[in-house]
Enzyme design. Structure first.
Site, PDB file in Angstrom:
ATOM      1  N   ASP A  67       0.846  -1.201   0.000  1.00  0.00           N
ATOM      2  CA  ASP A  67       0.000   0.000   0.000  1.00  0.00           C
ATOM      3  C   ASP A  67       0.873   1.240   0.000  1.00  0.00           C
ATOM      4  O   ASP A  67       2.094   1.163   0.180  1.00  0.00           O
ATOM      5  CB  ASP A  67      -0.979  -0.008   1.190  1.00  0.00           C
ATOM      6  CG  ASP A  67      -0.321  -0.347   2.527  1.00  0.00           C
ATOM      7  OD1 ASP A  67       0.917  -0.419   2.570  1.00  0.00           O
ATOM      8  OD2 ASP A  67      -1.053  -0.532   3.514  1.00  0.00           O
ATOM      9  N   ASN A 134      -8.495  -1.946  13.782  1.00  0.00           N
ATOM     10  CA  ASN A 134      -9.836  -2.296  13.293  1.00  0.00           C
ATOM     11  C   ASN A 134      -9.782  -3.513  12.365  1.00  0.00           C
ATOM     12  O   ASN A 134     -10.744  -3.814  11.679  1.00  0.00           O
ATOM     13  CB  ASN A 134     -10.475  -1.097  12.573  1.00  0.00           C
ATOM     14  CG  ASN A 134      -9.647  -0.641  11.367  1.00  0.00           C
ATOM     15  OD1 ASN A 134      -8.641  -1.257  11.030  1.00  0.00           O
ATOM     16  ND2 ASN A 134     -10.071   0.428  10.725  1.00  0.00           N
ATOM     17  N   HIS A 136      -7.767  -3.900   9.768  1.00  0.00           N
ATOM     18  CA  HIS A 136      -7.442  -3.677   8.361  1.00  0.00           C
ATOM     19  C   HIS A 136      -6.137  -4.376   7.994  1.00  0.00           C
ATOM     20  O   HIS A 136      -5.264  -4.575   8.827  1.00  0.00           O
ATOM     21  CB  HIS A 136      -7.437  -2.184   7.989  1.00  0.00           C
ATOM     22  CG  HIS A 136      -6.287  -1.370   8.494  1.00  0.00           C
ATOM     23  ND1 HIS A 136      -6.451  -0.193   9.176  1.00  0.00           N
ATOM     24  CD2 HIS A 136      -4.948  -1.539   8.387  1.00  0.00           C
ATOM     25  CE1 HIS A 136      -5.264   0.325   9.466  1.00  0.00           C
ATOM     26  NE2 HIS A 136      -4.339  -0.479   9.005  1.00  0.00           N
ATOM     27  N   GLU A 141      -9.765  -1.435   4.543  1.00  0.00           N
ATOM     28  CA  GLU A 141     -10.475  -1.039   5.759  1.00  0.00           C
ATOM     29  C   GLU A 141     -11.785  -1.823   5.896  1.00  0.00           C
ATOM     30  O   GLU A 141     -12.234  -2.460   4.934  1.00  0.00           O
ATOM     31  CB  GLU A 141     -10.795   0.461   5.681  1.00  0.00           C
ATOM     32  CG  GLU A 141      -9.572   1.372   5.731  1.00  0.00           C
ATOM     33  CD  GLU A 141      -9.143   1.703   7.156  1.00  0.00           C
ATOM     34  OE1 GLU A 141      -9.231   0.833   8.047  1.00  0.00           O
ATOM     35  OE2 GLU A 141      -8.705   2.842   7.370  1.00  0.00           O
TER      36      GLU A 141
HETATM   37  C1  GLP Z   1      -0.791   0.779   8.348  1.00  0.00           C
HETATM   38  C2  GLP Z   1      -0.498  -0.127   7.168  1.00  0.00           C
HETATM   39  C3  GLP Z   1      -0.770  -1.577   7.497  1.00  0.00           C
HETATM   40  C4  GLP Z   1      -0.186  -1.923   8.851  1.00  0.00           C
HETATM   41  C5  GLP Z   1      -0.828  -1.059   9.895  1.00  0.00           C
HETATM   42  C6  GLP Z   1      -0.444  -1.422  11.310  1.00  0.00           C
HETATM   43  O1  GLP Z   1      -2.124   1.155   8.406  1.00  0.00           O
HETATM   44  N1  GLP Z   1      -1.244   0.224   6.016  1.00  0.00           N
HETATM   45  O2  GLP Z   1      -0.208  -2.372   6.472  1.00  0.00           O
HETATM   46  O3  GLP Z   1      -0.398  -3.271   9.113  1.00  0.00           O
HETATM   47  O4  GLP Z   1      -0.438   0.264   9.607  1.00  0.00           O
HETATM   48  O5  GLP Z   1       0.567  -0.624  11.806  1.00  0.00           O
HETATM   49  P1  GLP Z   1       1.361  -0.957  13.133  1.00  0.00           P
HETATM   50  O6  GLP Z   1       2.204  -2.127  12.824  1.00  0.00           O
HETATM   51  O7  GLP Z   1       2.184   0.282  13.366  1.00  0.00           O
HETATM   52  O8  GLP Z   1       0.371  -1.203  14.206  1.00  0.00           O
END
Ligand code: GLP
Length: 254
Positions: A67, A134, A136, A141
């Site tokens: 992404d 959430n 995702h 999402e």
């Molecule tokens: C972002 C990315 C996701 C990732 C998420 C969780 O939203 N798009 O790919 O899994 O963050 O982040 P963290 O690992 O900092 O909790």
């Protein structure tokens, strides 16, 4: 789904790195996707050291970005491609591995071109994903559909707050690989670390689909490993793990 409950970060990293080493050994020319966020940072440190020691070689592999933010005022500052360059530069951005960056563009042509590249690679051999609070995955999402491919998303308020804190410059849109390609991957590695994710862990352990929790759309996938950094879930982490292990035991017994 296979679950690994890691009591500390080193065990979490060991378990995740083992899955990656196995899949790459089985198919050195696999296509894979890699997440950003805080979760994979210690794993990426390990991958760099494995690469430096000659134990991991992605020269024959193809990396697809999962992404990318849209509308970042100072792109590439704060972008996911910069994150991956910073954390996996020598492993991936080294002139050997084929890397497909996900351009921060919302026109239909560039989105379908990315899908065509994925198709050309025969789909993903390994999808490595983290999760948001959430549920995702990538930026799929709640409300995402299984048939979606690369597409533009409006980020939820919760995701913007989690990712940007009180920073003034923030993105509220992103482009993400869709659930169709993640569900179509030969193997999936789900990394779970961080406060506020215990509810999603409980839903994952149910191994059933919750429509509004995108990561649970992987519940019917034949090869998913979920690695949970239990200590990172905070005080509730061990309680979650105990009930999760109990749920798994009773599931096996029935
Ligand atoms: C972002 C990315 C996701 C990732 C998420 C969780 O939203 N798009 O790919 O899994 O963050 O982040 P963290 O690992 O900092 O909790």
């Amino acid at each position: 789904m296979k679950f690994v409950y890691a009591d500390d970060q080193a065990t979490f990293v060991d378990a995740a790195a083992d899955v990656i080493l196995e899949r790459v050994a089985e198919r050195p020319n696999l296509a894979l996707t890699l997440p950003t966020g805080r979760t994979p940072i210690p794993l990426y440190r390990r991958l760099v050291s494995l690469h430096d020691r000659g134990s991991l070689d992605l020269a024959a592999a193809t990396v697809f970005m999962l992404d990318e933010y849209l509308d970042l005022p100072r792109f590439p500052d704060g972008s996911f491609v910069n994150f991956l360059r910073d954390h996996l530069g020598t492993v991936v951005f080294n002139g050997h591995t084929n890397v497909h960056e996900l351009a921060p563009r919302d026109d239909e042509r560039s989105l379908t071109a990315y899908d065509a590249l994925l198709d050309g690679a025969g789909g993903l051999g390994l999808a490595i994903v983290g999760i948001g609070r959430n549920g995702h995955v990538g930026f799929n999402e709640p409300g995402s559909r299984d048939e979606e491919r690369t597409h533009v998303v409006k980020l939820s308020g919760e995701t913007v707050a989690a990712n940007f804190g009180d920073a003034v410059e923030r993105a509220t849109r992103a482009v993400t690989m869709g659930l169709a390609d993640l569900r179509g991957a030969a193997s999936v590695l789900v990394l779970v670390s961080g406060l506020g994710k215990e509810r999603v862990v409980e839903q994952l352990v149910d191994q059933r689909r919750y429509e509004d929790v995108p990561v649970t759309h992987l519940a019917d996938h034949p090869d998913v490993t979920v690695v949970v950094d239990v200590a990172s879930l905070g005080r509730s982490g061990h309680a979650v793990m105990r009930s999760a292990v109990g749920a798994l035991r009773s599931r096996k017994a029935n």
